[in-house]
Motif scaffolding. Sequence first.
Motif, PDB file in Angstrom:
ATOM      1  N   SER A   4       0.830  -1.183   0.000  1.00 45.62           N
ATOM      2  CA  SER A   4       0.000   0.000   0.000  1.00 45.62           C
ATOM      3  C   SER A   4       0.871   1.242   0.000  1.00 45.62           C
ATOM      4  CB  SER A   4      -0.923  -0.007   1.200  1.00 45.62           C
ATOM      5  OG  SER A   4      -0.171   0.112   2.370  1.00 45.62           O
ATOM      6  N   CYS A   7       1.968   7.462  -0.555  1.00 45.33           N
ATOM      7  CA  CYS A   7       1.657   8.619  -1.392  1.00 45.33           C
ATOM      8  C   CYS A   7       2.865   9.464  -1.761  1.00 45.33           C
ATOM      9  CB  CYS A   7       0.563   9.463  -0.753  1.00 45.33           C
ATOM     10  SG  CYS A   7      -0.979   8.546  -0.642  1.00 45.33           S
ATOM     11  N   THR A  62      -7.192   4.198   4.344  1.00 48.41           N
ATOM     12  CA  THR A  62      -7.354   3.515   3.067  1.00 48.41           C
ATOM     13  C   THR A  62      -6.083   3.687   2.253  1.00 48.41           C
ATOM     14  OG1 THR A  62      -9.710   3.968   3.123  1.00 48.41           O
ATOM     15  CG2 THR A  62      -8.788   3.338   0.997  1.00 48.41           C
ATOM     16  N   ARG A  63      -5.643   2.604   1.652  1.00 50.27           N
ATOM     17  CA  ARG A  63      -4.436   2.610   0.829  1.00 50.27           C
ATOM     18  C   ARG A  63      -4.749   2.030  -0.547  1.00 50.27           C
ATOM     19  NH1 ARG A  63      -2.801   5.472   4.762  1.00 50.27           N
ATOM     20  NH2 ARG A  63      -1.300   4.677   6.246  1.00 50.27           N
ATOM     21  N   ALA A  64      -4.010   2.468  -1.533  1.00 50.08           N
ATOM     22  CA  ALA A  64      -4.154   1.947  -2.897  1.00 50.08           C
ATOM     23  C   ALA A  64      -3.210   0.769  -3.069  1.00 50.08           C
ATOM     24  CB  ALA A  64      -3.829   3.034  -3.911  1.00 50.08           C
ATOM     25  N   ASN A  93      -2.855   7.218 -12.693  1.00 52.04           N
ATOM     26  CA  ASN A  93      -2.837   6.694 -11.333  1.00 52.04           C
ATOM     27  C   ASN A  93      -2.591   5.200 -11.415  1.00 52.04           C
ATOM     28  OD1 ASN A  93      -3.373   9.051  -9.871  1.00 52.04           O
ATOM     29  ND2 ASN A  93      -5.541   8.904 -10.350  1.00 52.04           N
ATOM     30  N   MET A  95      -2.786   2.238  -9.816  1.00 52.09           N
ATOM     31  CA  MET A  95      -3.384   1.461  -8.744  1.00 52.09           C
ATOM     32  C   MET A  95      -4.519   0.650  -9.347  1.00 52.09           C
ATOM     33  SD  MET A  95      -6.525   3.009  -8.528  1.00 52.09           S
ATOM     34  CE  MET A  95      -7.168   2.256  -7.075  1.00 52.09           C
ATOM     35  N   GLU A  97      -6.860  -1.221  -6.933  1.00 52.99           N
ATOM     36  CA  GLU A  97      -7.925  -1.322  -5.937  1.00 52.99           C
ATOM     37  C   GLU A  97      -7.467  -0.669  -4.641  1.00 52.99           C
ATOM     38  OE1 GLU A  97      -8.760  -5.495  -5.140  1.00 52.99           O
ATOM     39  OE2 GLU A  97      -6.690  -5.971  -5.572  1.00 52.99           O
ATOM     40  N   THR A  98      -8.427  -0.410  -3.757  1.00 57.92           N
ATOM     41  CA  THR A  98      -8.100   0.183  -2.467  1.00 57.92           C
ATOM     42  C   THR A  98      -8.650  -0.690  -1.344  1.00 57.92           C
ATOM     43  OG1 THR A  98     -10.111   1.547  -2.451  1.00 57.92           O
ATOM     44  CG2 THR A  98      -8.102   2.558  -3.357  1.00 57.92           C
ATOM     45  N   VAL A 133      -9.486   7.469  -5.691  1.00 61.59           N
ATOM     46  CA  VAL A 133      -8.614   7.415  -6.860  1.00 61.59           C
ATOM     47  C   VAL A 133      -9.296   6.624  -7.959  1.00 61.59           C
ATOM     48  CG1 VAL A 133      -6.452   7.654  -5.592  1.00 61.59           C
ATOM     49  CG2 VAL A 133      -7.384   5.393  -5.980  1.00 61.59           C
ATOM     50  N   ASN A 135      -8.542   4.752 -11.994  1.00 57.06           N
ATOM     51  CA  ASN A 135      -7.537   4.332 -12.962  1.00 57.06           C
ATOM     52  C   ASN A 135      -8.181   4.074 -14.328  1.00 57.06           C
ATOM     53  OD1 ASN A 135      -8.883   1.969 -12.406  1.00 57.06           O
ATOM     54  ND2 ASN A 135      -7.065   0.752 -12.008  1.00 57.06           N
TER      55      ASN A 135
END
Length: 178
Positions: A4, A7, A62-64, A93, A95, A97-98, A133, A135
């Motif tokens: 994750s 940023c 929350t993390r990507a 971007n 990523m 999923e989060t 976010v 994608n």
Amino acid sequence: MFASPTCTKVSFGARKLKKRHSMSGSSIGSIMMVIMEQSSIVFLVQAAIGFPLTVHGTGGQTRAFINIQDTVRCIELAIMNPSQKGERVRIFNQMTETFRIIDLAEMISGLTGVPISHLPNPRKEADTNDLCVENRSLIGLGLAPIMLNSSLLGEISEIAKKYASNCDRSKIPCISKW
């Protein structure tokens, strides 16, 4: 395989890419990549050695996430689809999923049977966050994401178990403050 982000933005400018890779065309655009922290890998290593999964704070952050194979595919797609002359630079971007940290810990705990331990959060951050976010650009260029699932987590867990003897237990949990 999965991690994750903290940023951190790294942009590869069009001129640098063209210069390094002798690429032609007006511009390649910028690729926004997120340098990943290792929460899912840490959880899997902790599970492999039977150490409770350490969730700092509420785990509501929350993390990507992105599979490393998808990272490579994203770079390939960006290079193969350069901006046209006069077109604005595109930001992608990277990523797929989060997840909230607690949700990831619960997935891994459910898979491995290792309990979750909540510790004070050493970071100066909110207990929860809304990470919004998208994608669509990369999906539109043909990215078919590899999503995090129990079989992938199981595969990584087996690798972590295989090398569990290499783990320095004195480093778990992390006690840094920042």
